[in-house]
Write an enzyme that holds these catalytic residues in place. Structure first.
Site, mmCIF file in Angstrom:
data_model
loop_
_atom_site.group_PDB
_atom_site.id
_atom_site.type_symbol
_atom_site.label_atom_id
_atom_site.label_comp_id
_atom_site.label_asym_id
_atom_site.label_seq_id
_atom_site.Cartn_x
_atom_site.Cartn_y
_atom_site.Cartn_z
ATOM 1 N N ILE A 90 7.574 -9.387 6.989
ATOM 2 C CA ILE A 90 6.419 -10.053 6.420
ATOM 3 C C ILE A 90 6.353 -11.489 6.736
ATOM 4 C CG2 ILE A 90 5.266 -10.628 4.362
ATOM 5 C CD1 ILE A 90 5.359 -7.669 4.936
ATOM 6 N N THR A 108 14.506 -9.120 -1.636
ATOM 7 C CA THR A 108 14.753 -9.101 -2.924
ATOM 8 C C THR A 108 15.399 -7.622 -3.206
ATOM 9 O OG1 THR A 108 12.567 -8.884 -3.699
ATOM 10 C CG2 THR A 108 13.635 -10.904 -3.972
ATOM 11 N N VAL A 166 0.867 -5.902 2.636
ATOM 12 C CA VAL A 166 0.356 -5.506 3.883
ATOM 13 C C VAL A 166 1.378 -3.983 4.158
ATOM 14 C CG1 VAL A 166 -0.263 -7.483 5.161
ATOM 15 C CG2 VAL A 166 2.108 -6.790 5.140
ATOM 16 N N LYS A 226 2.227 -7.100 -8.210
ATOM 17 C CA LYS A 226 2.906 -6.641 -7.056
ATOM 18 C C LYS A 226 3.612 -5.311 -7.581
ATOM 19 C CE LYS A 226 4.823 -6.001 -2.998
ATOM 20 N NZ LYS A 226 3.906 -5.456 -1.850
ATOM 21 N N ARG A 273 1.665 3.610 -7.080
ATOM 22 C CA ARG A 273 1.552 4.578 -5.834
ATOM 23 C C ARG A 273 2.734 5.709 -6.246
ATOM 24 N NH1 ARG A 273 -1.182 5.498 -1.447
ATOM 25 N NH2 ARG A 273 -0.064 5.986 0.566
ATOM 26 N N HIS A 293 -12.928 17.536 -7.041
ATOM 27 C CA HIS A 293 -13.504 17.007 -8.411
ATOM 28 C C HIS A 293 -13.766 15.567 -8.144
ATOM 29 C CE1 HIS A 293 -13.643 15.262 -12.679
ATOM 30 N NE2 HIS A 293 -13.739 16.533 -12.844
ATOM 31 N N ARG A 347 -13.618 12.865 -9.747
ATOM 32 C CA ARG A 347 -12.708 11.810 -10.466
ATOM 33 C C ARG A 347 -11.183 12.098 -10.297
ATOM 34 N NH1 ARG A 347 -17.207 11.998 -13.245
ATOM 35 N NH2 ARG A 347 -16.673 13.862 -14.315
ATOM 36 N N CYS A 405 9.891 -0.693 -0.320
ATOM 37 C CA CYS A 405 8.814 -1.188 -1.141
ATOM 38 C C CYS A 405 8.876 -0.397 -2.398
ATOM 39 C CB CYS A 405 7.680 -1.561 -0.745
ATOM 40 S SG CYS A 405 7.887 -2.387 0.817
ATOM 41 N N LYS A 430 8.365 7.513 6.698
ATOM 42 C CA LYS A 430 6.981 8.018 6.861
ATOM 43 C C LYS A 430 6.429 8.614 7.940
ATOM 44 C CE LYS A 430 4.138 3.868 6.466
ATOM 45 N NZ LYS A 430 3.185 3.169 5.528
ATOM 46 N N ARG A 445 14.624 2.957 7.438
ATOM 47 C CA ARG A 445 15.287 2.348 6.316
ATOM 48 C C ARG A 445 14.811 3.143 4.859
ATOM 49 N NH1 ARG A 445 12.875 -3.305 5.944
ATOM 50 N NH2 ARG A 445 10.961 -2.226 6.668
HETATM 51 N N1 SAJ Z 1 4.227 9.013 0.641
HETATM 52 C C1 SAJ Z 1 4.083 10.197 0.305
HETATM 53 N N2 SAJ Z 1 2.738 10.842 -0.129
HETATM 54 C C2 SAJ Z 1 1.753 10.224 -0.006
HETATM 55 C C3 SAJ Z 1 1.737 8.775 0.342
HETATM 56 C C4 SAJ Z 1 3.250 8.081 0.691
HETATM 57 O O1 SAJ Z 1 5.141 11.073 0.007
HETATM 58 O O2 SAJ Z 1 0.621 10.409 -0.428
HETATM 59 C C5 SAJ Z 1 5.592 8.453 0.963
HETATM 60 C C6 SAJ Z 1 5.688 8.106 2.437
HETATM 61 O O3 SAJ Z 1 6.045 9.326 3.166
HETATM 62 C C7 SAJ Z 1 6.854 7.044 2.243
HETATM 63 C C8 SAJ Z 1 6.613 6.457 0.926
HETATM 64 O O4 SAJ Z 1 5.737 7.358 0.092
HETATM 65 O O5 SAJ Z 1 8.031 7.808 2.200
HETATM 66 C C9 SAJ Z 1 6.025 5.040 1.001
HETATM 67 O O6 SAJ Z 1 5.064 5.146 2.037
HETATM 68 P P1 SAJ Z 1 3.566 4.213 1.801
HETATM 69 O O7 SAJ Z 1 2.754 4.443 2.900
HETATM 70 O O8 SAJ Z 1 2.784 4.746 0.396
HETATM 71 O O9 SAJ Z 1 3.972 2.719 1.537
HETATM 72 P P2 SAJ Z 1 4.612 1.634 2.234
HETATM 73 O O10 SAJ Z 1 6.070 1.656 1.646
HETATM 74 O O11 SAJ Z 1 4.851 1.608 3.694
HETATM 75 O O12 SAJ Z 1 3.954 0.280 1.906
HETATM 76 C C10 SAJ Z 1 3.700 -0.070 0.507
HETATM 77 C C11 SAJ Z 1 2.093 -0.365 0.350
HETATM 78 N N3 SAJ Z 1 1.722 -0.422 -1.086
HETATM 79 C C12 SAJ Z 1 0.774 0.317 -1.653
HETATM 80 O O13 SAJ Z 1 0.192 1.099 -0.921
HETATM 81 C C13 SAJ Z 1 0.530 0.298 -2.921
HETATM 82 C C14 SAJ Z 1 1.665 -1.534 1.002
HETATM 83 O O14 SAJ Z 1 0.400 -2.006 0.741
HETATM 84 C C15 SAJ Z 1 2.570 -2.779 0.393
HETATM 85 O O15 SAJ Z 1 2.576 -4.095 1.050
HETATM 86 C C16 SAJ Z 1 4.128 -2.298 0.704
HETATM 87 O O16 SAJ Z 1 4.567 -0.895 0.052
HETATM 88 C C17 SAJ Z 1 5.160 -3.309 0.384
HETATM 89 O O17 SAJ Z 1 5.655 -4.267 1.087
HETATM 90 O O18 SAJ Z 1 5.501 -3.571 -0.935
#
Ligand code: SAJ
Length: 400
Positions: A11, A82, A150, A201, A208, A239, A241, A255, A317, A324
Site C-alpha cells: 500500500i 499490523t 484498495v 476498516k 465481506r 431476488h 434484495r 486482510c 484468489k 500469502r
Molecule cells: N473470496 C471468496 N468468495 C468471494 C470473494 C472472495 O471465497 O465471493 C475469497 C478470495 O478467494 C480470497 C479472499 O476471499 O481468498 C479475499 O479476497 P477479496 O477479493 O475479497 O479481498 P482482498 O483480500 O484481495 O482485498 C480486501 C478488499 N476488501 C473488501 O472488499 C471489503 C479490499 O478493498 C481491501 O483494501 C483489502 O481487503 C485490504 O487491504 O484490507
C-alpha cells in the site's frame, strides 16, 4: 509540500508513487535497504500492474526518493503491517516503531496519518505517545486515521477513485488530513473521528468475511443435500434484495482473513457472528483437503492403484500471483502429505516455487485422474469439462 511514507509495501509504495505523480515531493522510508535501493533505481519489489512505470516516472523526475531513515516533512504517513500475534491478538508494534522513528522529525503544523489496519484506539494511543515524548507539540500537530481500501491488482485505479474515510483526533486534524488526500483522490472524502474510521476498516473486511462464510456454509449444506451450490446462489441472487457471494477453497490474503480478529480480540463477547464466520472460512480449507484425500482413497479402492491428483491453483484468489495466507497452498500441503501418491501442482501466475514443482495447467488436466480446482483462474476456465476425470470443483471453475 513534502510528504513522507513510513513503509513501502503493497500500500505504501503505490500511494507514495501516486502522490509523487502529482508533482509533490515524496520521501519513502523502509527498514529494508534493498527495498529503498530498488525504488531509487526506478524499479519495484512487489507485483502490481502499472506500478513500476509510475515509480520510475517519480524517481526520474526527482519527486520520489527512498531511504531507510525518515526526514523532515509536512505530512507523515504510517503504512506498515499490523499482523497478529499468539492467540489472534493484533500486533501494533510496527506502528509504534514507525511512530518512534518519525517522532524526532515532527514539527509544529505537521500532519501525522496512520493508514495501517489497526485495532480501535490505536490512533489515540499513538497521539498519547507523541504528546508524552514531545509535549511541546500538543495541539500543534494534526493526527488522523485514514484506512486504505484498495484491491490488490487494481491498486492504481482504486487509490484515486475510491471514497476515503478520514477520522482525526479532533476536527482540525480531520480537515488537515482531508486537504492532503484531496491532492490525489477523486473519490469522496468522508469525515469522522479516529475510532470510527478504525472500526470502519475492520467492519468492511469483516462484512465481506461473513458474507463469504455464508456462501461457504451453503456449500457444505448443498454437498450433503445433492444440490449444485453455484446454481442455487445464481438463482437466489435473482431476488432483487439477495446478493450472495461465491463459495471457494477458503478465505486468504493479508486482510480479510486477519482483520476480523482485531474486533474479536477486543470485543470477544459481542462479536460472535464475526468469530463464527472466521471459523467457517478456516474450516472450508480443511474440508476441501479432506474431500480431496477421500477422493484419492476411493479411487485407489476402486482401481487398485494410487491416483495422480492435480492441484489446480496456489494463489489466495483468482488471477494473481500472491500466495500469502493462501487456503489453496494450505490444502496443497495437507493433501500432499498422503504418501506414495502422485501430484501435479499448477499455478499459472508464477514461474517457479521453492517448495512445489509446477506443471502446465493443460498438461496436469490431461494427465491427472483427480482434478482439484482450488482457485478459479481464467486459464482454468478455458478447459473443457471431462466426464472421465474426478473433478473436485471447490473454486467454481465449471460451476458443476
Ligand atoms: N473470496 C471468496 N468468495 C468471494 C470473494 C472472495 O471465497 O465471493 C475469497 C478470495 O478467494 C480470497 C479472499 O476471499 O481468498 C479475499 O479476497 P477479496 O477479493 O475479497 O479481498 P482482498 O483480500 O484481495 O482485498 C480486501 C478488499 N476488501 C473488501 O472488499 C471489503 C479490499 O478493498 C481491501 O483494501 C483489502 O481487503 C485490504 O487491504 O484490507
Amino acid at each position: 509540500m513534502q510528504v513522507q511514507f513510513i513503509g513501502l509495501g503493497y500500500i505504501g509504495l503505490p500511494t507514495a508513487a501516486v502522490v509523487a505523480q502529482k508533482g509533490i515531493h515524496v520521501h519513502g522510508v523502509d527498514v529494508n535497504p534493498k527495498v529503498a535501493e530498488t525504488i531509487n533505481q526506478g524499479k519495484i519489489h512487489i507485483i502490481e500492474p502499472g506500478l513500476e512505470e509510475v515509480v520510475k516516472e517519480g524517481v526520474e523526475k526527482g519527486f520520489f526518493k527512498a531511504s531507510t531513515t525518515p526526514v523532515e516533512a509536512d505530512v507523515h504517513l504510517v503504512v506498515v503491517p499490523t499482523p497478529f500475534k499468539g492467540n489472534h491478538e493484533p500486533d501494533i508494534s510496527f506502528v509504534e516503531s514507525a511512530t518512534m522513528a518519525v517522532l524526532p522529525f515532527l514539527k509544529e503544523g505537521d500532519t501525522y496519518i496512520i493508514e495501517s489496519t489497526s485495532p480501535v484506539g490505536t490512533t489515540e494511543k499513538m497521539a498519547d505517545l507523541i504528546f508524552q515524548k514531545r509535549p511541546e507539540l500538543k495541539y500543534k500537530i494534526y493526527i488522523a486515521y485514514c484506512p486504505e481500501r484498495v484491491l490488490p491488482g487494481n491498486v492504481l485505479y482504486e487509490l484515486v477513485h475510491n471514497d476515503r474515510v478520514i477520522g482525526g483526533i479532533d476536527n482540525a486534524s480531520t480537515e488537515k488530513a482531508k486537504a492532503f488526500y484531496r491532492t490525489f483522490v477523486q473519490g469522496e472524502l468522508h469525515s469522522t473521528n479516529a475510532r470510527t474510521a478504525e472500526m470502519c476498516k475492520l467492519t468492511e473486511n469483516s462484512s465481506r468475511d461473513a458474507q463469504i462464510a455464508f456462501a461457504n456454509e451453503l456449500s457444505f449444506i448443498c454437498d450433503k443435500a445433492g444440490i449444485n451450490v453455484w446454481e442455487l446462489i445464481e438463482l437466489a441472487n435473482k431476488h432483487p434484495r439477495v446478493n450472495i457471494l461465491q463459495p471457494g477453497a477458503g478465505v486468504g490474503g493479508h486482510c480479510i482473513a486477519v482483520d476480523p480478529y482485531f474486533i474479536v480480540s477486543d470485543y470477544p463477547r459481542e462479536s460472535r457472528l464475526i468469530n463464527t464466520a472466521r471459523e467457517i472460512n478456516n474450516y472450508k480449507a480443511f474440508w476441501c483437503a479432506e474431500k480431496t484425500k477421500t477422493a484419492m482413497l476411493e479411487f485407489e479402492l476402486k482401481n487398485g492403484r494410487k491416483p495422480t491428483t492435480a492441484i489446480m491453483g496456489l494463489a489466495f484468489k483468482p488471477n494473481i500471483d500472491d500466495l500469502r495466507e493462501s487456503p489453496a497452498k494450505y490444502i496443497a500441503q495437507k493433501v500432499m502429505q498422503s504418501e506414495q501418491n502422485n501430484f501435479l501442482v499448477v499455478e499459472p501466475n508464477i514461474e517457479e516455487h521453492s517448495v512445489f514443482k509446477l506443471t502446465n495447467y493443460r498438461e496436469a488436466y490431461e494427465k491427472a485422474d483427480i482434478i482439484a480446482f482450488l482457485v478459479a483462474h481464467n486459464e482454468f476456465k478455458t478447459l473443457e469439462y471431462n466426464n472421465d476425470k474426478i473433478i473436485l470443483d471447490f473454486a467454481g471453475v465449471f460451476k458443476r
